[in-house]
Design a protein around this motif. Sequence first.
Motif, PDB file in Angstrom:
ATOM      1  N   LEU A 107       0.833  -1.208   0.000  1.00  0.00           N
ATOM      2  CA  LEU A 107       0.000   0.000   0.000  1.00  0.00           C
ATOM      3  C   LEU A 107       0.869   1.260   0.000  1.00  0.00           C
ATOM      4  CD1 LEU A 107      -2.705  -1.194   2.552  1.00  0.00           C
ATOM      5  CD2 LEU A 107      -3.010  -0.893   0.088  1.00  0.00           C
ATOM      6  N   GLU A 108       1.943   1.237   0.770  1.00  0.00           N
ATOM      7  CA  GLU A 108       2.843   2.391   0.800  1.00  0.00           C
ATOM      8  C   GLU A 108       3.438   2.653  -0.578  1.00  0.00           C
ATOM      9  OE1 GLU A 108       5.698   1.487   3.777  1.00  0.00           O
ATOM     10  OE2 GLU A 108       4.321   1.806   5.451  1.00  0.00           O
ATOM     11  N   LYS A 109       3.789   1.590  -1.283  1.00  0.00           N
ATOM     12  CA  LYS A 109       4.356   1.746  -2.622  1.00  0.00           C
ATOM     13  C   LYS A 109       3.357   2.424  -3.562  1.00  0.00           C
ATOM     14  CE  LYS A 109       6.383  -0.845  -6.473  1.00  0.00           C
ATOM     15  NZ  LYS A 109       6.680  -2.184  -7.033  1.00  0.00           N
ATOM     16  N   ILE A 110       2.089   2.030  -3.484  1.00  0.00           N
ATOM     17  CA  ILE A 110       1.055   2.630  -4.339  1.00  0.00           C
ATOM     18  C   ILE A 110       0.919   4.124  -4.056  1.00  0.00           C
ATOM     19  CG2 ILE A 110      -1.433   2.676  -4.815  1.00  0.00           C
ATOM     20  CD1 ILE A 110      -1.435  -0.374  -4.269  1.00  0.00           C
ATOM     21  N   TYR A 111       0.840   4.482  -2.783  1.00  0.00           N
ATOM     22  CA  TYR A 111       0.646   5.894  -2.436  1.00  0.00           C
ATOM     23  C   TYR A 111       1.897   6.725  -2.708  1.00  0.00           C
ATOM     24  CZ  TYR A 111      -3.951   5.038  -0.414  1.00  0.00           C
ATOM     25  OH  TYR A 111      -5.280   4.727  -0.245  1.00  0.00           O
ATOM     26  N   ASN A 112       3.077   6.126  -2.549  1.00  0.00           N
ATOM     27  CA  ASN A 112       4.307   6.851  -2.878  1.00  0.00           C
ATOM     28  C   ASN A 112       4.373   7.155  -4.369  1.00  0.00           C
ATOM     29  OD1 ASN A 112       5.206   6.888  -0.247  1.00  0.00           O
ATOM     30  ND2 ASN A 112       6.434   5.034  -0.447  1.00  0.00           N
ATOM     31  N   GLU A 113       3.964   6.190  -5.187  1.00  0.00           N
ATOM     32  CA  GLU A 113       3.899   6.420  -6.642  1.00  0.00           C
ATOM     33  C   GLU A 113       2.853   7.489  -6.960  1.00  0.00           C
ATOM     34  OE1 GLU A 113       3.072   2.537  -8.144  1.00  0.00           O
ATOM     35  OE2 GLU A 113       5.170   1.883  -8.044  1.00  0.00           O
ATOM     36  N   GLY A 114       1.778   7.506  -6.145  1.00  0.00           N
ATOM     37  CA  GLY A 114       0.734   8.509  -6.333  1.00  0.00           C
ATOM     38  C   GLY A 114       1.240   9.919  -6.105  1.00  0.00           C
ATOM     39  N   VAL A 115       2.129  10.100  -5.138  1.00  0.00           N
ATOM     40  CA  VAL A 115       2.711  11.423  -4.892  1.00  0.00           C
ATOM     41  C   VAL A 115       3.431  11.924  -6.140  1.00  0.00           C
ATOM     42  CG1 VAL A 115       4.444  12.701  -3.563  1.00  0.00           C
ATOM     43  CG2 VAL A 115       2.947  11.099  -2.402  1.00  0.00           C
ATOM     44  N   ASN A 116       4.227  11.047  -6.745  1.00  0.00           N
ATOM     45  CA  ASN A 116       4.959  11.438  -7.964  1.00  0.00           C
ATOM     46  C   ASN A 116       4.010  11.747  -9.111  1.00  0.00           C
ATOM     47  OD1 ASN A 116       7.404  10.991  -6.631  1.00  0.00           O
ATOM     48  ND2 ASN A 116       7.473   8.839  -7.243  1.00  0.00           N
ATOM     49  N   GLN A 117       2.943  10.988  -9.219  1.00  0.00           N
ATOM     50  CA  GLN A 117       1.971  11.200 -10.295  1.00  0.00           C
ATOM     51  C   GLN A 117       1.260  12.545 -10.127  1.00  0.00           C
ATOM     52  OE1 GLN A 117      -0.738   7.920 -10.663  1.00  0.00           O
ATOM     53  NE2 GLN A 117      -1.730   8.705 -12.516  1.00  0.00           N
ATOM     54  N   LEU A 118       0.850  12.855  -8.908  1.00  0.00           N
ATOM     55  CA  LEU A 118       0.177  14.133  -8.654  1.00  0.00           C
ATOM     56  C   LEU A 118       1.142  15.307  -8.833  1.00  0.00           C
ATOM     57  CD1 LEU A 118      -1.958  13.200  -5.511  1.00  0.00           C
ATOM     58  CD2 LEU A 118      -2.696  13.266  -7.891  1.00  0.00           C
ATOM     59  N   ARG A 119       2.377  15.118  -8.448  1.00  0.00           N
ATOM     60  CA  ARG A 119       3.385  16.167  -8.618  1.00  0.00           C
ATOM     61  C   ARG A 119       3.562  16.499 -10.106  1.00  0.00           C
ATOM     62  NH1 ARG A 119       8.149  18.388  -6.088  1.00  0.00           N
ATOM     63  NH2 ARG A 119       8.749  20.046  -7.517  1.00  0.00           N
ATOM     64  N   ALA A 120       3.570  15.463 -10.942  1.00  0.00           N
ATOM     65  CA  ALA A 120       3.728  15.675 -12.391  1.00  0.00           C
ATOM     66  C   ALA A 120       2.560  16.489 -12.952  1.00  0.00           C
ATOM     67  CB  ALA A 120       3.835  14.328 -13.101  1.00  0.00           C
ATOM     68  N   ILE A 180       0.431  18.026   0.080  1.00  0.00           N
ATOM     69  CA  ILE A 180      -0.086  16.874  -0.667  1.00  0.00           C
ATOM     70  C   ILE A 180       0.560  15.556  -0.239  1.00  0.00           C
ATOM     71  CG2 ILE A 180      -0.295  15.866  -2.976  1.00  0.00           C
ATOM     72  CD1 ILE A 180      -0.877  18.685  -4.024  1.00  0.00           C
ATOM     73  N   PRO A 181       1.884  15.468  -0.049  1.00  0.00           N
ATOM     74  CA  PRO A 181       2.449  14.203   0.457  1.00  0.00           C
ATOM     75  C   PRO A 181       1.860  13.817   1.811  1.00  0.00           C
ATOM     76  CG  PRO A 181       4.191  15.576  -0.427  1.00  0.00           C
ATOM     77  CD  PRO A 181       2.958  16.413  -0.402  1.00  0.00           C
ATOM     78  N   LYS A 182       1.625  14.795   2.665  1.00  0.00           N
ATOM     79  CA  LYS A 182       1.055  14.516   3.987  1.00  0.00           C
ATOM     80  C   LYS A 182      -0.359  13.948   3.855  1.00  0.00           C
ATOM     81  CE  LYS A 182      -0.022  16.891   8.308  1.00  0.00           C
ATOM     82  NZ  LYS A 182      -1.457  16.747   8.228  1.00  0.00           N
ATOM     83  N   ALA A 183      -1.132  14.493   2.911  1.00  0.00           N
ATOM     84  CA  ALA A 183      -2.483  13.969   2.669  1.00  0.00           C
ATOM     85  C   ALA A 183      -2.413  12.517   2.200  1.00  0.00           C
ATOM     86  CB  ALA A 183      -3.195  14.826   1.621  1.00  0.00           C
TER      87      ALA A 183
END
Length: 523
Positions: free
Chosen positions: A25-38, A219-222
């Motif tokens: 789950l952490e891996k999914i959300y960490n990838e999500g941070v990068n996706q939202l940042r882009a 956003i990362p905190k969220a």
Amino acid sequence: MITVKEEKQRIDYLLKRDNVTDEELEKIYNEGVNQLRAIVDKSFNTYAVDGVLVPNNFARKVTKKDMVLLKEQYDKLPDDLELPEKQRLDYYLATSQMLLGKLITATLGIALIGLTHKVVKVIRQNNKTAVDEEYYYQKKNLKSPKKSKINQIAKDNYVFSNQDNNFVSWTERLWLDHDQLLNRIDNSLNSMLRQGMRAQDIAEKLFPGNAKSMRNDNIPKALIDATVSAKRLARTEAAAREDELTDIFFKENKIKYFDWVTEPGACKKCLVIGALGPYKVDDEASPRIPGSSHPNCRCRRVPAKVIDDYDKIDLIKKALAAGAISSTIKRDEENTRDANEEDKNIPVDDNYYKYKEILGSDMPSKENYNRLVEEGGKYLDNLVVDYMRRLRLKEHPELKLPNLDNMVFPEPKFTKYLFSPKSEKGWAKGLILKEKLGYSIDNYKEYIQELKRLAPLYPAKEKEDAGYGAKYEQQFMMYNDYGEPINIKVGWIVPKENLDAIRYTSSYIKEVNSSERKNSTRI
């Protein structure tokens, strides 16, 4: 028949399995941070004027060219979207046509659909694994019900035998979390836009890589909060299904009574439940997991021996004792409820609930927490350090102190050293403990109980063996009446003459190391 020892080993295994799911789950959300940042970076680069992005830049109609950003996220979505995902997708596509600002929010929402879709799959597979493994675990010792009946338990909409009318399925809860996450991200973005967002604001405020604390929202905190919620959901759903299976096996084998086996570092509520067993299997008032305990609970139920006439006498004695205990608990609960009635109306920041998720009953009241936040300084830092230490053990259970079932506290360590005026070195340490936490020779046994309670909650560091046995060190936080966390360093040894025990050697108050304080706030 399954023994308590076997059940304890089973709990250790389940905690390790939970950690594997947590990492997914952490891996999914960490990838999500990068996706939202882009997405945010591309929006800024496309629509900023003179290096600044403000609401007016987004207050216009959407063109075909603008839709390219949304299409990129749309094309990344899988083909097997389910109804909640399709409903949200249709909504985002419809709102994206209104204004450019709505298009950006819709694009972020579509990206989050893809993220949540992956989380659903992980939790669904976790539920199936939980049911399959629990079935074969119970089957080794007990007569098995039909497997076709068992398979239903893994389904998303399975109706539990102890389910109430207010039940909300885990998929519904996850999608509600998705909606809240998007709203929170959108609010963070709009807050920055109203101030005039610059490139450095994206790096330093919206997506800080090295924030000094968790106080400011970003956003990362969220996403971190969403990760914590998803991990809690996954663990709770797996535990509920395992407990349902346990109940089915109990009834299939005509088991009449069960005991409650607590997990390492169990909360006070579960410890009381464990102490008041055994319970009747077919009694609606008997405790279940997690309904009678709490989310994230990893306690278990194990068959208890058949009650005969002699045992009934012991049960009567226990019932009388339980009445005394229950009245004490009831008074404590009433006092707590009175305090909570005042406390629940006090506003706090989002971090309060994140900390409470890990710190549990040790979490300061809202009033004390707000005071710590307002004052800043070492006590607020200590709170974050405490959160990180306990979280670390949950993520790395291999760091737990060994032999927790056989803890030895030599009384002279307290009566003739720590709290004795005849001991020059010990007395000085004891005076600080009394000043900061109120412990003294008069209540040293309460101090021992607190050490015993906290030991399973913190990681242990192995120290050099000086020839007497393996030595370990832990650092606890004990909270005073003002909700201030006080750091305690505790020493232990596995004595060579008894390798199955862990013996207390020392404890004293010590300030948190500056490097740990610094690293703990970089989240």
